[in-house]
Design an enzyme around this catalytic site. Structure first.
Site: not given
Length: 331
Positions: A233, A262, A294
């Site tokens: 994360r 993000e 991601h």
């Protein structure tokens, strides 16, 4: 019943449709759930969301007012959901508590090897028929020290690969993983791990206790020639502090599949848009930094498991069952 799924990627859509076809209708949207798109969910009892959807108080209130009663999150992480508000509004919330740990662990290693061996720079050069080796020298991983912050299923899978490289294993977690101990891992305080590791990889969830786990002082503890990898994360790293260290010429390489700001950027095409995030804009200019969007989880194996679990979570909700995936039970 029609399920409305937000933030569905093109590769993901046929997997979702196939998984739901014998149970419910599903409509996949490529837009992410936020305050502007929440009204689309009106009339849908069940919706499905991705980790970059906004399920804060305002959005949850809009969903509840429109008749939504269940949120099926297609991820392990749920830091984007205000669970207290969801419970108050009577919304059932479930997540995917487990999927292939190998997808993320293998991608973390792909990032590590890419920045260590300068793969992106080398590929860019050869496309221009520049075959020089200047600036491309990496290091053997064999015999070096790897620090694994978080030794759950993904951290364990990452450590197994490191063991295959013949590396010294250091670990940090609130509990010791017997499987990692069997690999020869030594658990040490975070500061010692950071100081002694040639490669540091993050595999802990984002919680208040782990927010900015790698802050300015932690970064200064690391070796100047270390490699830092984050496929967990973005909020685990103080990105502004990281940029400051990179500007000072530190670190052999940094591989980031996640970024603390993000939301509203990742999973979207921003190639024709001015990026207002100065920290991210500066971060991607460093030649020893590799940022991906991601995608560590994004294998057909992992996504299939995520979708299958999401379907089961919806079926459990309909049947009044409760599983380990439920974050807020049906009221």
């Amino acid at each position: 019943m029609e399920i409305l799924a937000f933030g569905v990627q093109a590769d993901e859509k046929p997997l979702i449709e196939a998984a739901f076809q014998d149970h419910h209708e599903v409509r996949g949207l490529d837009v992410f759930l936020n305050a502007d798109t929440a009204p689309i969910a009106a009339g849908h009892e069940v919706i499905s969301t991705s980790v970059n959807c906004d399920l804060g108080a305002e959005v949850l209130a809009s969903l509840a007012a429109g008749g939504t009663r269940m949120v099926a999150q297609r991820s392990t992480g749920f830091n984007n959901i205000d669970l207290t508000v969801a419970e108050r509004l009577g919304l059932t919330v479930a997540r995917v508590s487990f999927y292939s740990p190998y997808s993320v662990a293998e991608f973390a290693w792909a990032l590590a090897m890419a920045v260590n061996r300068r793969i992106v720079r080398a590929s860019t050069r050869t496309r221009d028929f520049d075959f020089r080796l200047d600036g491309l020298m990496g290091r053997d991983m064999h015999g070096r020290t790897v620090g694994v912050l978080g030794t759950g299923k993904i951290g364990e899978a990452f450590a197994r690969i490191a063991h295959g490289f013949g590396m010294r294993l250091l670990g940090w977690d609130i509990t010791e993983n017997p499987a990692c101990l069997d690999l020869g891992m030594t658990y040490v305080p975070k500061e010692q791990l950071l100081a002694e590791s040639d490669l540091v990889s993050l595999h802990v969830p984002l919680m208040p206790e782990t927010s900015r786990l790698i802050d300015g002082p932690a970064l200064k503890t690391m070796r100047d020639d270390a490699v830092l990898i984050n496929s967990s994360r973005g909020g685990l790293i103080d990105t502004a502090a990281l940029v400051a260290e990179l500007r000072a010429g530190r670190f052999t390489g940094v591989g980031l599949d996640v970024y603390e700001a993000e939301a509203g950027l990742f999973f979207l095409d921003k190639s024709l848009t001015a990026i207002e995030d100065d920290t991210l804009a500066r971060l991607v200019t460093f030649p020893n930094v590799l940022v991906t969007s991601h995608q560590a989880y994004y294998t057909v194996d992992a996504v299939s498991q995520i979708v299958e679990t999401t379907v089961n979570n919806v079926l459990d909700y309909s049947a009044g069952r409760r599983s380990e995936n439920v974050l807020v039970p049906r009221s």
